[in-house]
Each structure stands twice: as structure tokens, then as C-alpha cells.
Design a protein around this motif. Sequence first.
Motif, PDB file in Angstrom:
ATOM      1  N   UNK A  51     -39.025   5.256 -24.783  1.00 13.16           N
ATOM      2  CA  UNK A  51     -37.878   5.079 -25.362  1.00 13.16           C
ATOM      3  C   UNK A  51     -36.425   4.772 -24.884  1.00 13.16           C
ATOM      4  N   UNK A  52     -36.601   4.787 -23.657  1.00 12.05           N
ATOM      5  CA  UNK A  52     -35.802   5.043 -22.520  1.00 12.05           C
ATOM      6  C   UNK A  52     -35.722   3.182 -22.427  1.00 12.05           C
ATOM      7  N   UNK A  53     -36.513   2.441 -22.011  1.00  7.78           N
ATOM      8  CA  UNK A  53     -37.560   1.308 -21.655  1.00  7.78           C
ATOM      9  C   UNK A  53     -36.320   0.115 -22.719  1.00  7.78           C
ATOM     10  N   UNK A  54     -36.925   1.132 -23.986  1.00  6.03           N
ATOM     11  CA  UNK A  54     -36.823  -0.130 -25.973  1.00  6.03           C
ATOM     12  C   UNK A  54     -35.200   0.177 -25.636  1.00  6.03           C
ATOM     13  N   UNK A  55     -34.253   1.177 -25.227  1.00  6.15           N
ATOM     14  CA  UNK A  55     -32.640   1.002 -25.423  1.00  6.15           C
ATOM     15  C   UNK A  55     -32.745   0.309 -24.707  1.00  6.15           C
ATOM     16  N   UNK A  56     -32.939  -0.296 -23.252  1.00  6.06           N
ATOM     17  CA  UNK A  56     -32.229  -1.064 -22.248  1.00  6.06           C
ATOM     18  C   UNK A  56     -32.446  -2.852 -22.802  1.00  6.06           C
ATOM     19  N   UNK A  57     -33.939  -2.774 -23.372  1.00  2.00           N
ATOM     20  CA  UNK A  57     -33.802  -4.093 -24.152  1.00  2.00           C
ATOM     21  C   UNK A  57     -33.029  -4.420 -25.240  1.00  2.00           C
ATOM     22  N   UNK A  58     -32.948  -3.183 -26.170  1.00  4.41           N
ATOM     23  CA  UNK A  58     -31.860  -3.200 -27.655  1.00  4.41           C
ATOM     24  C   UNK A  58     -30.758  -4.099 -26.995  1.00  4.41           C
ATOM     25  N   UNK A  59     -30.116  -3.264 -26.392  1.00  4.27           N
ATOM     26  CA  UNK A  59     -29.162  -3.516 -25.722  1.00  4.27           C
ATOM     27  C   UNK A  59     -28.715  -5.306 -24.832  1.00  4.27           C
ATOM     28  N   UNK A  60     -29.887  -4.983 -24.020  1.00  2.00           N
ATOM     29  CA  UNK A  60     -29.765  -7.099 -23.825  1.00  2.00           C
ATOM     30  C   UNK A  60     -30.200  -7.565 -24.626  1.00  2.00           C
ATOM     31  N   UNK A  61     -30.465  -7.232 -26.206  1.00  2.69           N
ATOM     32  CA  UNK A  61     -30.583  -7.602 -27.162  1.00  2.69           C
ATOM     33  C   UNK A  61     -29.017  -7.904 -27.931  1.00  2.69           C
ATOM     34  N   UNK A  62     -28.563  -6.577 -27.860  1.00  2.00           N
ATOM     35  CA  UNK A  62     -27.266  -7.233 -28.731  1.00  2.00           C
ATOM     36  C   UNK A  62     -25.755  -7.577 -27.792  1.00  2.00           C
ATOM     37  N   UNK A  63     -26.123  -6.931 -26.342  1.00  2.00           N
ATOM     38  CA  UNK A  63     -24.984  -7.602 -25.981  1.00  2.00           C
ATOM     39  C   UNK A  63     -24.923  -9.350 -25.954  1.00  2.00           C
TER      40      UNK A  63
END
Length: 204
Positions: free
Chosen positions: A16-28
Motif C-alpha cells: 500500500x505504501x508503494x501504491x501511495x508513492x506512485x499515486x502521489x507522483x501522478x497527483x503531483x
Amino acid sequence: MAMVRRVLLAGSGLMLMAFLVLHLIGVAIAPLAPLQFENYASALHQSWWLPVVEGLLLLAAGLHVSISLGKTLSNWRAGNHAQLQSRRGDRLGSWSARLQPLGGLTLLLFIAVHLKQLRLPRPAPGLELLHLSASLQSPITLTLYGLACLALGLHVVQGGESAQRSLGVLSPENAGIIRSTARAVGLILGLGFAGSAGWLALQG
């Protein structure tokens, strides 16, 4: 069995942490290039593999929540509150450990609200940012987003190191690096998502 639960809890948390990092990159991308973000979001939502990934994330989240809840209830029933605290002896670690149950409930509430905003129904292509911005005009929703960002940051601070300990990776030699990395990731995720929510709120 206890060892299996610890490994599943740690593994699901790291996933889940890895997903959140990728998600933040997209949201950024959104504050820098809103149009490109909408194109990216539309392409992502039309990908054939997205339901598979979402199913795996749902499974990981279900495992993480159920095992965490079971562990918390077991500790409270046994009167062993000390197990809910950090063993590192530092204030931030101890504080984040004590707040894990409350933070977890906050994150669950946020996930339910966030999924309702973006899945029930899904905004039309090109309107995702507009839809989220309108939702964040509500002081209650904006407050929930802020509390969820704080809870997420603290959850990663405590959980990042705890996961390595459960997996048998933590040692006296690498403890400092793992602790610093967990805190850096927690800070980046918490502030990153909070900044994105703040920016969206100002667009309304």
C-alpha cells in the motif's frame, strides 16, 4: 500463525505504501499541468489492467485492516497497552504508535469518502479535478482530508520501520537508515497529499 500474520501485515502495508508513492507522483502532475493530468487520469481509467491492480490493492487493504484490527483488539483485551507503543524510545515514534488505532479509523473513513467521490459515480473524462475541487469546498470534507494526511504520515512513520522488523530485515546496523527513510516517506506523503488537497480547494 502469528508469524504469518506479521508477514502479511508487513507485506500488505509495504504494498500500500508503494501504491501511495506512485499515486502521489501522478497527483503531483495536477498543479503543474492540469490538462495533462486529466489526460493521464482518463487513459489510466481505461486501462485493461486497472481492475486487476485495484483488486490486488483491495485485497491488500482488507488484509492490512483486518489483521491490524485483530491485533489491536487482542492487545486491549489482554490489557497489554504497551504493545501499541513504539519500542524505539523516541517521542515521534511513541506518539505515532499510540495514535495508530485512531489514525487507522481516520484513514478508513477517508477512503470511504474518497472512493464515493471518484467511483460512485466516476467523474466524466476531463472533470475529475473539477469534481474533487467542488467536494473540497465543504469544510468538513477539507478537514477530513487534512486529518487523513496527518494520519497517513504518522502511520508510515511507525509502520515503515515496524514492517521491516516483522520481516526480519531490521538490524542494529540498518535501523537508523530504515527509521530515517520511513520518516522521510511519511513526511513526503503527508505533505504531498495535503498540498494537493489544498491546491484543489483553492481552485473552487
